[in-house]
Design a protein around this motif. Structure first.
Motif, PDB file in Angstrom:
ATOM      1  N   LEU A 179       0.884  -1.122  -0.122  1.00 33.76           N
ATOM      2  CA  LEU A 179       0.113  -0.080   0.016  1.00 33.76           C
ATOM      3  C   LEU A 179       0.803   1.309  -0.033  1.00 33.76           C
ATOM      4  O   LEU A 179       1.530   1.343   0.975  1.00 33.76           O
ATOM      5  N   THR A 180       0.768   2.128  -1.058  1.00 37.86           N
ATOM      6  CA  THR A 180       1.818   3.289  -1.156  1.00 37.86           C
ATOM      7  C   THR A 180       0.678   4.480  -1.115  1.00 37.86           C
ATOM      8  O   THR A 180      -0.170   4.434  -1.798  1.00 37.86           O
ATOM      9  N   SER A 181       0.928   5.637  -0.553  1.00 38.38           N
ATOM     10  CA  SER A 181       0.132   6.620  -0.553  1.00 38.38           C
ATOM     11  C   SER A 181       0.909   8.137  -0.275  1.00 38.38           C
ATOM     12  O   SER A 181       1.965   8.058   0.177  1.00 38.38           O
ATOM     13  N   LYS A 182       0.370   9.000  -1.011  1.00 38.34           N
ATOM     14  CA  LYS A 182       0.855  10.257  -0.985  1.00 38.34           C
ATOM     15  C   LYS A 182       0.496  10.769   0.600  1.00 38.34           C
ATOM     16  O   LYS A 182      -0.430  10.325   1.126  1.00 38.34           O
ATOM     17  N   VAL A 183       1.335  11.669   1.212  1.00 38.32           N
ATOM     18  CA  VAL A 183       1.170  12.103   2.530  1.00 38.32           C
ATOM     19  C   VAL A 183       0.325  13.680   2.229  1.00 38.32           C
ATOM     20  O   VAL A 183       0.701  14.002   1.225  1.00 38.32           O
ATOM     21  N   ILE A 184      -0.285  13.724   3.436  1.00 41.29           N
ATOM     22  CA  ILE A 184      -0.997  15.139   3.395  1.00 41.29           C
ATOM     23  C   ILE A 184       0.233  16.336   3.319  1.00 41.29           C
ATOM     24  O   ILE A 184       0.973  16.381   4.266  1.00 41.29           O
ATOM     25  N   ASP A 185       0.221  17.152   2.265  1.00 33.75           N
ATOM     26  CA  ASP A 185       1.212  18.145   2.037  1.00 33.75           C
ATOM     27  C   ASP A 185       0.762  19.656   3.151  1.00 33.75           C
ATOM     28  O   ASP A 185      -0.128  20.194   2.735  1.00 33.75           O
ATOM     29  N   GLY A 186       0.956  19.298   4.153  1.00 36.26           N
ATOM     30  CA  GLY A 186       0.812  20.616   5.237  1.00 36.26           C
ATOM     31  C   GLY A 186       1.494  20.168   6.522  1.00 36.26           C
ATOM     32  O   GLY A 186       2.305  19.359   6.601  1.00 36.26           O
ATOM     33  N   THR A 187       1.452  21.218   7.370  1.00 38.31           N
ATOM     34  CA  THR A 187       2.216  20.898   8.683  1.00 38.31           C
ATOM     35  C   THR A 187       1.290  21.061   9.927  1.00 38.31           C
ATOM     36  O   THR A 187      -0.036  21.626   9.754  1.00 38.31           O
ATOM     37  N   PHE A 188       1.422  19.984  10.677  1.00 37.90           N
ATOM     38  CA  PHE A 188       0.554  19.541  11.860  1.00 37.90           C
ATOM     39  C   PHE A 188       0.730  20.437  12.782  1.00 37.90           C
ATOM     40  O   PHE A 188       1.758  20.919  13.076  1.00 37.90           O
ATOM     41  N   PRO A 189      -0.265  20.841  13.382  1.00 36.67           N
ATOM     42  CA  PRO A 189      -0.208  22.005  14.473  1.00 36.67           C
ATOM     43  C   PRO A 189       0.639  21.418  15.650  1.00 36.67           C
ATOM     44  O   PRO A 189       0.523  20.176  16.005  1.00 36.67           O
ATOM     45  N   ASP A 190       0.896  22.331  16.517  1.00 35.80           N
ATOM     46  CA  ASP A 190       1.657  22.022  17.900  1.00 35.80           C
ATOM     47  C   ASP A 190       0.805  21.554  18.853  1.00 35.80           C
ATOM     48  O   ASP A 190       0.254  22.283  19.864  1.00 35.80           O
ATOM     49  N   TYR A 191       0.594  20.318  18.712  1.00 33.58           N
ATOM     50  CA  TYR A 191      -0.497  19.372  19.655  1.00 33.58           C
ATOM     51  C   TYR A 191      -0.293  19.790  20.857  1.00 33.58           C
ATOM     52  O   TYR A 191      -1.309  19.500  21.963  1.00 33.58           O
ATOM     53  N   SER A 192       1.008  19.579  21.490  1.00 33.28           N
ATOM     54  CA  SER A 192       1.555  19.470  22.944  1.00 33.28           C
ATOM     55  C   SER A 192       0.852  20.727  23.529  1.00 33.28           C
ATOM     56  O   SER A 192       0.739  20.808  24.801  1.00 33.28           O
ATOM     57  N   ARG A 193       0.614  21.772  23.070  1.00 34.42           N
ATOM     58  CA  ARG A 193       0.187  22.972  23.523  1.00 34.42           C
ATOM     59  C   ARG A 193      -1.285  22.780  24.288  1.00 34.42           C
ATOM     60  O   ARG A 193      -1.826  23.566  25.033  1.00 34.42           O
ATOM     61  N   VAL A 194      -2.193  21.886  23.610  1.00 31.90           N
ATOM     62  CA  VAL A 194      -3.505  21.746  23.970  1.00 31.90           C
ATOM     63  C   VAL A 194      -3.627  20.554  24.984  1.00 31.90           C
ATOM     64  O   VAL A 194      -4.603  20.496  25.531  1.00 31.90           O
ATOM     65  N   ILE A 195      -2.380  19.911  25.094  1.00 31.40           N
ATOM     66  CA  ILE A 195      -2.544  18.721  26.238  1.00 31.40           C
ATOM     67  C   ILE A 195      -2.362  19.416  27.707  1.00 31.40           C
ATOM     68  O   ILE A 195      -1.143  19.885  27.968  1.00 31.40           O
ATOM     69  N   PRO A 196      -3.465  19.304  28.576  1.00 35.84           N
ATOM     70  CA  PRO A 196      -3.185  19.899  29.812  1.00 35.84           C
ATOM     71  C   PRO A 196      -2.108  19.138  30.590  1.00 35.84           C
ATOM     72  O   PRO A 196      -2.129  17.927  30.721  1.00 35.84           O
ATOM     73  N   THR A 197      -1.413  19.961  31.436  1.00 38.49           N
ATOM     74  CA  THR A 197      -0.317  19.594  32.376  1.00 38.49           C
ATOM     75  C   THR A 197      -0.841  19.653  33.862  1.00 38.49           C
ATOM     76  O   THR A 197      -0.251  19.047  34.567  1.00 38.49           O
TER      77      THR A 197
END
Length: 372
Positions: free
Chosen positions: A238-256
């Motif tokens: 299975l070969t796939s193109k990946v989404i051409d974009g930048t994933f946001p900085d998710y660590s900022r929404v994970i509460p500590t």
């Protein structure tokens, strides 16, 4: 081209191919599967120009060759043939037809030239590693429910697979979010994966990949480049193109700093949420959680349709709290818990809530509250 193949092997190969094919497309050849017979194998190749799947099956090849035929039509024919049938496929270049024979059944299908079939360019993969099917299945199964369906935020329409630092060292991590909930799943870093570029694996690819991961003992060969990702078993690639974009900085929404801790039986909690949500209006599906010492009351109040309330015995020793959630989001997160207990960590009724499975921190989930 002429070959004979068992119906079960043919059905498995064609099923995988036809699920990649887009039902509605403006390029006729993309509705077809490319069949290539050579040696003692037959390859079935299908693509929608973003994903390509190649499935190899053993067959008795009488005459090597290749042609393309409607993937959906061939799948429907093979699906309706009796179990155990031996299917013979014969391509007649002169008439442009593919004959499918099994017992007393005989079909003649229109073909298109194999030269017109687009084959995905092979990429120079910068990272190659192997991972057990069970590990990849856990990573993608537990994260895919949080993939966004909003086309405008296209960079959230997939699972972000990348390397990260976890409490147990370097990890292969999958993250998905739609802005309302987030899933972050870690697995030990496989040998050879160091240096892998982070890629966003599209939603459709995640769905197709799931079909490769049923055998726990199977080792999956993973290849990654900046633009493509490939997953391969001995018979399917299975070969796939990946989404051409930048994933946001998710660590900022994970509460500590969430300190209010609720521990509850995950199965009991999911069933209770499902029951009380029965009366809620479909649009909001809001469920209120009232927490007191070792007691949780789940309630729904829908003026149009009614109200519901259920009490659960839980482990909770912090101050009283009332918080509301979308019932669908709560159910989806609770259904990911493999262990007996789900642990929720709250801050206040307006802050994101963290959820994990018992003491395991390799899978964490975040869900945004609702006003109720």
């Amino acid at each position: 081209m002429k070959f004979s193949i068992e119906r079960a092997a043919l059905l498995k190969a064609v099923s995988q191919a036809q699920s990649v094919v887009e039902r509605r497309n403006t390029i006729p050849i993309l509705a077809n599967v490319l069949i290539e017979a050579d040696g003692s194998d037959v390859q079935f190749r299908a693509t929608d120009l973003d994903i390509e799947v190649v499935d190899k099956a053993p067959a008795q090849v009488e005459r090597a060759g290749a042609t393309t035929v409607s993937a959906v039509t061939l799948h429907e024919i093979v699906r309706k043939l009796p179990d155990g049938a031996l299917v013979t496929l014969t391509d007649d270049a002169a008439t442009g037809r593919l004959t499918v024979e099994a017992g007393r059944s005989n079909f003649s299908l229109a073909t298109l030239p194999r030269e017109d079939f687009p084959v995905m360019a092979s990429s120079e993969y910068t990272t190659n590693f192997g991972a057990p099917a069970s590990v990849l299945r856990r990573l993608f199964d537990k994260s895919k429910f949080a993939i966004s369906t909003e086309e405008t935020r296209y960079y959230l329409n997939g699972v972000y697979m990348h390397l990260a630092d976890s409490e147990d060292g370097r990890a292969l991590r999958c993250v998905a979010t739609d802005g309302h909930r987030l899933a972050r799943i870690d697995a030990p870093l496989p040998d050879g994966a160091e240096g892998m570029p982070g890629v966003i694996v599209p939603r459709k690819t995640v769905g197709e990949l799931r079909k490769l991961l049923d055998d726990d003992d199977m080792q999956i060969a993973v290849s990654v480049s900046e633009t493509k990702v490939r997953f391969a078993t001995p018979n399917i690639t299975l070969t796939s193109k990946v989404i051409d974009g930048t994933f946001p900085d998710y660590s900022r929404v994970i509460p500590t700093g969430n300190t209010r801790k609720l521990e509850v039986d995950a199965a009991d909690f999911a069933k209770a949420v499902d029951r009380v949500a029965t009366v809620s209006s479909e649009r909001s599906r809001a469920v209120k959680l009232q927490l007191d010492e070792d007691r949780l009351i789940l309630s729904v109040n829908a003026p149009d349709s009614g109200a519901a309330e259920e009490e659960l015995a839980v482990a909770y020793a912090d101050e009283r709290l009332e918080i509301g959630f979308n019932a669908k989001y709560l159910l989806e997160i609770a259904s990911q818990v493999d262990r007996e207990n789900a642990v929720f960590l709250f801050n206040s009724s307006g802050d994101p809530t963290l959820m994990r499975e018992g003491t395991d921190t390799s899978a964490i989930y975040v869900v945004m509250p609702m006003r109720v």
